[in-house]
Scaffold this active site. Structure first.
Site, short mmCIF file in Angstrom:
data_model
loop_
_atom_site.label_atom_id
_atom_site.label_comp_id
_atom_site.label_asym_id
_atom_site.label_seq_id
_atom_site.Cartn_x
_atom_site.Cartn_y
_atom_site.Cartn_z
N TRP A 1 0.81 -1.23 0.00
CA TRP A 1 0.00 0.00 0.00
C TRP A 1 0.84 1.27 0.00
O TRP A 1 0.43 2.28 -0.54
CB TRP A 1 -1.10 -0.04 1.06
CG TRP A 1 -0.79 0.25 2.49
CD1 TRP A 1 0.26 -0.22 3.21
CD2 TRP A 1 -1.59 1.05 3.40
NE1 TRP A 1 0.17 0.22 4.51
CE2 TRP A 1 -0.96 0.99 4.66
CE3 TRP A 1 -2.77 1.78 3.28
CZ2 TRP A 1 -1.47 1.66 5.77
CZ3 TRP A 1 -3.27 2.44 4.39
CH2 TRP A 1 -2.63 2.37 5.62
N GLU B 1 9.84 -11.64 10.98
CA GLU B 1 10.57 -10.36 11.09
C GLU B 1 10.37 -9.70 12.44
O GLU B 1 11.01 -8.67 12.70
CB GLU B 1 10.17 -9.43 9.94
CG GLU B 1 8.88 -8.64 10.11
CD GLU B 1 7.59 -9.44 9.93
OE1 GLU B 1 7.64 -10.68 9.82
OE2 GLU B 1 6.51 -8.80 9.92
N ASP C 1 -0.22 -1.76 11.79
CA ASP C 1 0.39 -2.62 12.78
C ASP C 1 1.24 -1.78 13.70
O ASP C 1 2.30 -1.34 13.29
CB ASP C 1 1.18 -3.76 12.15
CG ASP C 1 1.98 -3.31 10.89
OD1 ASP C 1 1.70 -2.25 10.32
OD2 ASP C 1 2.91 -4.05 10.52
N GLU D 1 8.62 8.34 8.31
CA GLU D 1 7.44 7.53 7.99
C GLU D 1 6.21 7.99 8.74
O GLU D 1 5.08 7.75 8.31
CB GLU D 1 7.71 6.05 8.31
CG GLU D 1 8.04 5.83 9.77
CD GLU D 1 7.96 4.37 10.20
OE1 GLU D 1 7.39 3.56 9.49
OE2 GLU D 1 8.49 4.07 11.29
#
Ligand SMILES: *[C@@H]1O[C@H](CO)[C@@H](O)[C@H](O)[C@H]1NC(C)=O
Ligand SMILES: *[C@@H]1O[C@H](CO)[C@@H](O)[C@H](O)[C@H]1NC(C)=O
Ligand SMILES: *[C@@H]1O[C@H](CO)[C@@H](O)[C@H](O)[C@H]1NC(C)=O
Length: 581
Positions: A173, A286, A319, A512
């Site tokens: 996305w 991860e 998340d 981010e």
């Protein structure tokens, strides 16, 4: 045969008693499950669990596994750290070896949109963001194609733009907002390559993985592929490319229909909607040690479910967030995550938009039957959104809780995604949404729209603000015919630009996410350090500078969003609406 029946019954009881293990996130016994992964990740040799699963192998997986087995047996399945380090140095390579820097071939010095930005400082900044595409461009080495088994990276034929920081592979996305920025930078060829990579993934796997690593394979991310195609087409008119790939776009939507549908009964009616749902077990490779430690707080029988719900949270793109933690007994504990029990507003709005685009794509290609099919799907989706997720009293849509049968009335920018996606039939919704933002006190935040009003320590919660969510609200409001809603959209754009610009002026970096609680800073919380780069943040800034470049300023705040001023504007709007038209 009573004996036989008893046997069957016993088997059945045993089966029910012991929780069926879900399949692993991928087959690799190095990158996705097994003893090697477990021992290395639990030894916590690196600050970030993602480090190890991104390391390429120096030889074949069989040799690595065989050598590991011997070592592990020699140490009774608990290899001391030093030996583990020697083993890793011998059989693994440093991260990033499989990628090369890549300067996009279609990068050019001064794309036109820069000229539309009046404020000289903002224009210079946009020029620097445009330069960043060269830093974020990546291309795979040929070894990834010739020896895919030695890499966790999934091979892509075409170069692409990564988000930045720890995220050196593509993300699904994220790429949509990256592409919006690239198109403004007049880099349609780069966008086409990225689209081709995604289409290849759909052909190979039937869906697009969360990101470009094997450990992301069994989960996806918010479905924006159809929209990416639409944006590419609107800049290029490349109908031949659409014609070539329309079936693959349809295939991707089928994945959401077949694997991510859920029905909701309300009164007499049953509605079908979509949710994030990842029925795969084990810790996320991860974030392995974190997931193991979190699971240790729960009874053994609940661990597989926890891990599946964490993966579903990752699939949502959020998340993690209080959005997925609603419920007893500990709404703020990550271990109470129940992503798949919620029907998310944004996912259903994205699909609604995709259905509309598919209908117009097929119409453009002259396939009326398919155009009609998607038109019907969209109409059903509109009816469903308004029956299940819309709340007239609040003037917004809300995630629907499958367990309680109630909507989650907490504030999230995602609650307005249908507006952004053009997925509504009542043209009054934008004004209702504006009132909803006002009622939720969202417009009092000067540095960006918060992700929620709950402070949980999760990164998709207060006080973090994320670029894509600013876009959702800003372009949602800007679609309104009402000048008030459009003005608020502009002010929100101004706020976000200023936060990004101020932080960039101090740190020479784009992030981010941003913390809006203390004047606008790089964000925090969640599972890893805040990352620089940053693909979608740059994309959204470029979009806002393109749209409002004649008005945005890098200087002092305007006063419009003072609560009193806004209230006065809303009141005036209300009074005007009473006048006969
Ligand atoms: C190996 O480890 C297991 C459990 O960790 C322990 O019970 C056993 O005694 C160990 N064996 C030897 C030979 O050290
Ligand atoms: C989707 O469902 C099909 C059929 O049930 C299954 O074979 C496939 O593995 C599923 N895909 C994913 C990614 O879970
Ligand atoms: C694409 O085609 C349409 C109609 O044929 C035209 O209006 C539009 O300007 C074209 N766009 C580009 C980018 O060529």
């Amino acid at each position: 045969m009573p004996g036989r029946t008893w046997e069957l019954c016993l088997l059945l009881l045993l089966g029910l008693g012991s929780q069926e293990a879900l399949p692993p996130p991928c087959e690799s016994q190095i990158y996705c499950h097994g003893e090697l992964l477990h021992q290395v990740q639990m030894a916590k040799l690196y600050q970030d669990d993602k480090h190890f699963v991104d390391m390429p192998l120096s030889t074949t997986p069989d040799r690595v596994l065989q050598s590991f087995d011997e070592l592990s047996k020699a140490h009774n399945h608990s290899i001391p750290t030093q030996h583990l380090q020697v083993f890793l140095a011998k059989y693994f390579q440093d991260v990033g070896q499989e990628l090369q820097a890549w300067t996009p071939e279609d990068w050019k010095d001064s794309p036109q949109f820069l000229q539309k930005i009046s404020d000289a400082k903002l224009r210079a900044w946009a020029g620097q963001l445009h330069q960043l595409w060269k830093k974020l461009g990546k291309k795979m080495k040929p070894e990834v194609l010739s020896h895919p088994e030695q890499f966790s990276l999934i091979y892509s034929a075409h170069p692409f733009i990564v988000p930045g920081g720890r995220f050196l592979e593509f993300y699904y996305w994220d790429s949509y907002w990256v592409m919006e920025g690239l198109l403004l930078s007049e880099m349609a060829q780069t966008v086409k390559g990225m689209l081709q990579n995604f289409l290849d993934l759909v052909k190979t796997y039937g869906h697009i993985p969360n990101g470009g690593r094997v450990y992301y394979l069994q989960r996806s991310q918010p479905p924006l592929l159809t929209l990416m195609m639409d944006r590419y087409l609107s800049h290029t008119n490349d109908t031949a490319f659409l014609q070539e790939n329309i079936e693959t776009l349809a295939l991707e939507l089928d994945f959401w229909t077949k694997n991510r549908s859920v029905s909701v009964s309300l009164g007499e009616n049953t509605y079908v909607l979509n949710r994030y749902y990842v029925p795969y077990g084990g810790p996320r490779p991860e974030s392995y040690s974190k997931d193991v430690e979190l699971a240790d707080t729960l009874p053994e029988g609940d661990r597989e479910t926890l891990w599946a719900e964490l993966k579903a949270g990752a699939e949502s793109g959020w998340d993690f967030s209080s959005r997925w933690l609603t419920g007893d007994p500990n709404p703020n504990l990550l271990s109470s995550i129940r992503t798949s029990k919620l029907v998310p507003v944004d996912l259903n709005a994205f699909l609604c938009q995709a259905e509309e685009l598919m209908s117009s794509f097929y119409a453009r290609l002259g396939n009326d039957a398919q155009a009609e099919k998607y038109r019907t799907l969209r109409e059903q989706r509109l009816a469903t959104l308004s029956a299940v997720l819309w709340d007239e009293e609040s003037g917004a849509w809300f995630d629907y809780d499958l367990d309680t049968g109630k909507k989650n009335k907490e504030f999230y920018p995602s609650n307005l995604t249908p507006l952004w996606a053009g997925c509504f039939s009542d043209s009054g919704v934008a004004d209702k949404a504006l009132k909803y933002l006002e009622d939720s006190h969202i417009l009092t935040y000067q540095h960006g729209i918060p992700t929620s009003l709950q402070k949980t320590g999760q990164q998709w919660d207060f006080p973090n603000a994320w670029a894509p969510l600013q876009d959702v609200v800003i372009r949602g409001l800007a679609k309104s015919p009402s000048p008030q809603a459009q003005e608020v959209a502009f002010q929100l754009a101004q706020n976000w630009i200023r936060t990004n610009f101020d932080v960039y002026s101090q740190k020479s970096a784009m992030y981010e996410k941003y913390d809006i609680s203390n004047g606008g800073q790089p964000g925090g919380g969640g599972e890893y350090e805040v990352q620089e780069g940053f693909g979608w943040t740059n994309g959204v800034v470029l979009m806002l500078l393109d749209r409002y470049g004649d008005r945005l300023t890098s200087g002092a705040q305007l006063a419009f969003l003072e609560p009193h001023c806004l209230l006065a504007a809303l009141l005036l709007n209300f009074l005007l609406s009473l006048l006969p038209r």
